[in-house]
Design a protein around this motif. Structure first.
Motif, PDB file in Angstrom:
ATOM      1  N   GLY A 208       0.794  -1.228   0.000  1.00 48.80           N
ATOM      2  CA  GLY A 208       0.000   0.000   0.000  1.00 48.80           C
ATOM      3  C   GLY A 208       0.822   1.271   0.000  1.00 48.80           C
ATOM      4  O   GLY A 208       0.288   2.348   0.292  1.00 48.80           O
ATOM      5  N   ASN A 209       2.106   1.182  -0.371  1.00 47.04           N
ATOM      6  CA  ASN A 209       2.958   2.369  -0.366  1.00 47.04           C
ATOM      7  C   ASN A 209       2.840   3.196  -1.643  1.00 47.04           C
ATOM      8  O   ASN A 209       3.086   4.399  -1.632  1.00 47.04           O
ATOM      9  CB  ASN A 209       4.426   1.983  -0.175  1.00 47.04           C
ATOM     10  CG  ASN A 209       4.682   1.241   1.119  1.00 47.04           C
ATOM     11  OD1 ASN A 209       5.343   0.224   1.156  1.00 47.04           O
ATOM     12  ND2 ASN A 209       4.147   1.757   2.213  1.00 47.04           N
ATOM     13  N   LEU A 210       2.490   2.561  -2.747  1.00 45.92           N
ATOM     14  CA  LEU A 210       2.423   3.283  -4.016  1.00 45.92           C
ATOM     15  C   LEU A 210       1.421   2.613  -4.942  1.00 45.92           C
ATOM     16  O   LEU A 210       1.113   1.423  -4.805  1.00 45.92           O
ATOM     17  CB  LEU A 210       3.797   3.376  -4.681  1.00 45.92           C
ATOM     18  CG  LEU A 210       4.607   2.087  -4.928  1.00 45.92           C
ATOM     19  CD1 LEU A 210       4.137   1.343  -6.168  1.00 45.92           C
ATOM     20  CD2 LEU A 210       6.089   2.413  -5.066  1.00 45.92           C
ATOM     21  N   ASP A 211       0.927   3.376  -5.892  1.00 43.37           N
ATOM     22  CA  ASP A 211       0.058   2.886  -6.965  1.00 43.37           C
ATOM     23  C   ASP A 211       0.684   3.248  -8.303  1.00 43.37           C
ATOM     24  O   ASP A 211       1.227   4.353  -8.461  1.00 43.37           O
ATOM     25  CB  ASP A 211      -1.332   3.547  -6.912  1.00 43.37           C
ATOM     26  CG  ASP A 211      -2.210   3.026  -5.795  1.00 43.37           C
ATOM     27  OD1 ASP A 211      -1.858   2.005  -5.197  1.00 43.37           O
ATOM     28  OD2 ASP A 211      -3.253   3.672  -5.525  1.00 43.37           O
ATOM     29  N   GLY A 212       0.584   2.344  -9.256  1.00 47.56           N
ATOM     30  CA  GLY A 212       0.817   2.691 -10.648  1.00 47.56           C
ATOM     31  C   GLY A 212       2.244   2.877 -11.094  1.00 47.56           C
ATOM     32  O   GLY A 212       2.521   2.811 -12.293  1.00 47.56           O
ATOM     33  N   TRP A 213       3.174   3.145 -10.175  1.00 50.66           N
ATOM     34  CA  TRP A 213       4.528   3.480 -10.617  1.00 50.66           C
ATOM     35  C   TRP A 213       5.155   2.304 -11.371  1.00 50.66           C
ATOM     36  O   TRP A 213       5.110   1.168 -10.925  1.00 50.66           O
ATOM     37  CB  TRP A 213       5.422   3.867  -9.436  1.00 50.66           C
ATOM     38  CG  TRP A 213       6.790   4.266  -9.924  1.00 50.66           C
ATOM     39  CD1 TRP A 213       7.942   3.550  -9.857  1.00 50.66           C
ATOM     40  CD2 TRP A 213       7.115   5.474 -10.620  1.00 50.66           C
ATOM     41  NE1 TRP A 213       8.976   4.234 -10.461  1.00 50.66           N
ATOM     42  CE2 TRP A 213       8.492   5.413 -10.938  1.00 50.66           C
ATOM     43  CE3 TRP A 213       6.390   6.592 -11.004  1.00 50.66           C
ATOM     44  CZ2 TRP A 213       9.150   6.432 -11.622  1.00 50.66           C
ATOM     45  CZ3 TRP A 213       7.036   7.618 -11.688  1.00 50.66           C
ATOM     46  CH2 TRP A 213       8.397   7.534 -11.975  1.00 50.66           C
ATOM     47  N   GLY A 214       5.760   2.616 -12.531  1.00 49.37           N
ATOM     48  CA  GLY A 214       6.387   1.577 -13.350  1.00 49.37           C
ATOM     49  C   GLY A 214       5.411   0.869 -14.265  1.00 49.37           C
ATOM     50  O   GLY A 214       5.802  -0.048 -14.989  1.00 49.37           O
ATOM     51  N   GLY A 215       4.128   1.282 -14.258  1.00 49.12           N
ATOM     52  CA  GLY A 215       3.122   0.660 -15.108  1.00 49.12           C
ATOM     53  C   GLY A 215       2.968   1.413 -16.426  1.00 49.12           C
ATOM     54  O   GLY A 215       3.837   2.225 -16.770  1.00 49.12           O
TER      55      GLY A 215
END
Length: 751
Positions: A208-215
């Motif tokens: 739950g630390n990040l969303d979407g990064w690297g996508g």
């Protein structure tokens, strides 16, 4: 005559029926009564195929729930009996290290078994007091495992079994579970495109630390890793392991706000350069519904052993420290698990109690834990070798718990470990009356495939409750690793024990200034160069390894250690050269600056050459294995960008985590670190010519932009070594050893 023929036919049919019945019974017994035997035989065939016929395998009846094994020689064969596939594998490894002088590690394996296997003089019987032997950290799945295929996973599962591990974290393929759950709830793929991270960032997405990064994450990835997870958990269960699967902790997509406008959502931020993520309050009725949906879908896809990992506040603080609130929160999270699985056991990392001890004081910890029945929660003391949280929480207030060694942060490359502490720590905890419900030991490193000695040492505790005597253990380790008894290499290991592996003064291994973003300082934010020993004291170990290399017989483990020790002394020496060119710059001595800055760049090139002799230290395989998962050019480019970003910037060009996961790897040294330093030296030379102070802010911004360009670049790097580790290490010893000795003498004299 006719009657006689009829009788013979009847007897023949009867014999045939009996034979068929016996065959069916035999097949049934093999299929249902001996899964441990089948799993053990399969592992032996994979690990030592040419010698598998010399081993017999049998199952040991066991009702204690704790593994045990026996080994003995009968009629020229080695008989291995175990209470599970893991116990049989452990019996095999005990035989290999104790009688055949072999070793299996990530970084060098010696399986030079003699033609005639040594006999076991008398029956050996071992049993463990530890119900659980845990393995892995959320971070391991990215810092080391991001690009693993089934072949690599199969080797790791065998390694786990050989080392007695029976409780691995298993979180591969979870993105597919979430895709299915949210699709069933009416979310479109467009709703979820900014939710799933790229493959190198799943550990932090799951927490739950990040969303979407690297996508955006391709559907192909989700489907292929669903299949991979099914292979992983099937093999783990065949061996008798109980995989730990994740549970819902409240992390939901940003699109949740539109679909459920009345949902009780809280925006939270990890404060490491990423956008907000959204947590559904456990009081919201949707929390239990989604938790149940998730566990049911996960069970449908991957089965369950009723062990669920859930960490609600991983490096994120709750909204209040009110014990009553925390107790209710914990109660609701567990209740969400219980509704989906009445046998659920919540496995919680104790990291938050270590990383944020200002918030998590005794009342808060006790409140969080006490709301869950004791037998329905299992605590991981995540870094017990650094700071045993169990000692300041009354052994987790009656909950069963596991003593874990963390050891590595970020996958950084260094010689490091608390050798004496690990030799004594688990046994000391087990024999402490205050331990209460200590029920396991384990490994929770952020990354693997380094410092194999520390992991061999740690897992030796599985089958004992007394401290390990390193004066006895190290000679055996060296003999097994190098294929011969060698007093000088044992002496080298005693030096390593006192220096790199003394575990004093620093939390985790030091990095080299080489991997830091260019600076006039001796350290940077995530490149901390303070050593836990005077660097001169490591040099005699290097001398002894180089001397041993002249003997001409090299096991894989010896070549790895020779390379790693050579790398470490060069990495340490970089700080000496840096201080020389910094002094020259500050004094305005351009000739001296050029001399020492050139020497610094040359040292980086030499390190790159050395590390290119071992696949363990090469950038090429990391990038090639990332690209191999892509089904088209766009997917391959996405995965390469993920692979490059994690080990350099970590995030975007303004990432505060740059260098957190730095690696001393061939290819990365020449193509990334060396180029940065060369750009820095151009700025310094220009300043010396003009007499003006460099514009540090402008340089920092420009170098960050260059790093971002590097992250997004496309380039192949070698995937196989080309040079000889012995030749290069010997050449570098001839070139640098005397210079180092003199430099450290000068430092000691204070000149």
């Amino acid at each position: 005559m006719h009657h006689l023929l009829k009788t013979k036919r009847l007897l023949s049919v009867t014999k045939g029926l009996v034979w068929c019945a016996l065959m069916l019974l035999g097949i049934s017994l093999i299929a249902t009564a001996q899964p441990a035997v089948l799993a053990g035989k399969g592992l032996i065939q994979r690990v030592i195929p040419e010698h598998a016929r010399y081993f017999e395998v049998a199952e040991l009846n066991n009702t204690s729930g704790k593994d045990e094994f026996e080994i003995e020689s009968i009629n020229g064969k080695v008989v291995l009996r175990g209470s599970s596939g893991v116990a049989i594998a452990s019996a095999l490894y005990h035989y290999l290290i104790e009688y055949a002088h072999c070793q299996i590690t990530w970084n060098g394996t010696n399986l030079a078994l003699p033609a005639k296997l040594p006999a076991v003089p008398a029956k050996v019987r071992k049993e463990t007091v530890y119900r659980y032997r845990y393995n892995l950290n959320y971070c391991t799945f990215n810092y080391s495992m991001s690009w693993w295929d089934w072949d690599r996973w199969q080797k790791e599962i065998d390694w786990m079994a050989l080392h007695g591990i029976n409780m691995p974290l298993a979180i591969t393929g979870e993105e597919y579970v979430w895709l299915e759950v949210y699709k069933e709830m009416g979310f479109s793929e467009d709703d979820l495109k900014d939710f799933f991270s790229g493959p190198a960032y799943f550990g932090w997405f799951w927490m739950g630390n990040l969303d979407g990064w690297g996508g955006p994450l391709p559907k192909n990835w989700m489907e292929s890793h669903k299949t991979l997870q099914q292979q992983i958990v099937r093999r783990e269960r065949e061996l008798g392991m109980k995989p730990v699967l994740p549970a819902f902790t409240g992390h939901v997509p940003a699109a949740f706000r539109k679909k459920y406008p009345n949902a009780q959502l809280k925006a939270t931020n990890w404060t490491n350069g990423f956008g907000d993520t959204y947590i559904l309050d456990s009081q919201d009725p949707l929390f239990a519904e989604i938790g149940k949906r998730f566990l049911n879908k996960q069970k449908e896809l991957y089965g369950t052993d009723h062990l669920y990992s859930a960490d609600t506040f991983n490096e994120n603080e709750p909204p209040t420290d009110d014990p009553a609130y925390l107790s209710k929160l914990s109660e609701r999270i567990y209740e969400g698990m219980r509704q989906a699985d009445p046998d659920a056991v919540w496995v919680m990392q104790g990291w938050l109690f270590y990383s944020d001890r200002k918030f998590w004081k005794a009342p808060q910890i006790e409140a969080l834990l006490s709301a869950v029945p004791n037998d329905r929660m299992l605590l991981l003391d995540l870094a017990a070798e650094i700071e045993p949280v169990w000692k300041r929480t009354d052994a987790f207030y009656g909950k069963p718990w596991i003593w874990n060694m963390l050891n590595n942060f970020g996958g950084n490359v260094n010689l490091f470990g608390r050798m004496d502490g690990v030799a004594e720590g688990p046994a000391a905890a087990w024999n402490d009356p205050a331990k209460k419900r200590l029920e396991g030991i384990g490994l929770t490193m952020e990354a693997i495939e380094q410092n194999p000695v520390i992991y061999e040492l740690m897992m030796d505790h599985t089958w004992r409750t007394t401290p390990i005597d390193l004066d006895e253990w190290l000679p055996k380790y060296a003999r097994n690793r190098y294929g011969r008894a060698d007093d000088e290499l044992v002496k080298a290991w005693q030096i390593l024990r006192r220096t790199a592996y003394n575990g004093k003064e620093i939390r985790d291994g030091a990095e080299s200034i080489v991997t830091g973003r260019p600076t006039l300082d001796s350290t940077t934010v995530w490149t901390r160069t303070k050593l836990n020993y005077p660097p001169a004291e490591l040099l005699p170990a290097w001398d002894l390894f180089v001397k041993a290399s002249a003997k001409g017989t090299y096991t894989d483990g010896f070549l790895y250690d020779l390379t790693d020790i050579s790398r470490q002394v060069l990495a340490n020496y970089a700080l000496v050269i840096q201080k020389q060119w910094v002094q020259a710059f500050r004094s305005g001595d351009r000739a001296d600056f050029q001399k020492h800055s050139h020497a610094f760049i040359e040292l980086i090139s030499d390190m790159d050459l050395l590390l290119g002799t071992r696949k363990d230290f090469m950038l090429g395989p990391w990038i090639a294995s990332a690209r191999a998962w892509g089904n088209n050019g766009g997917e391959k480019a996405l995965y390469e960008r993920n692979a490059r970003d994690l080990i350099t910037l970590w995030g975007d060009a303004d990432s505060p985590l740059h260098e957190y996961s730095n690696r001393q790897w061939s290819g990365l040294l020449n193509d990334f670190y060396k180029v940065r330093w060369e750009k820095f030296f151009v700025v310094l030379e220009s300043a010396m010519k003009s007499g003006k102070t460099p514009d540090w802010a402008t340089f920092e911004k420009s170098i960050a932009q260059w790093e971002w360009q590097w992250v997004n670049a496309r380039k192949d790097f070698p995937v196989a070594p080309k040079e000889s580790s012995v030749r290069v290490a010997t050449m570098l010893h001839d070139k640098y050893a005397r210079k180092m000795q003199e430099s450290y003498r000068v430092v000691t004299r204070g000149e």
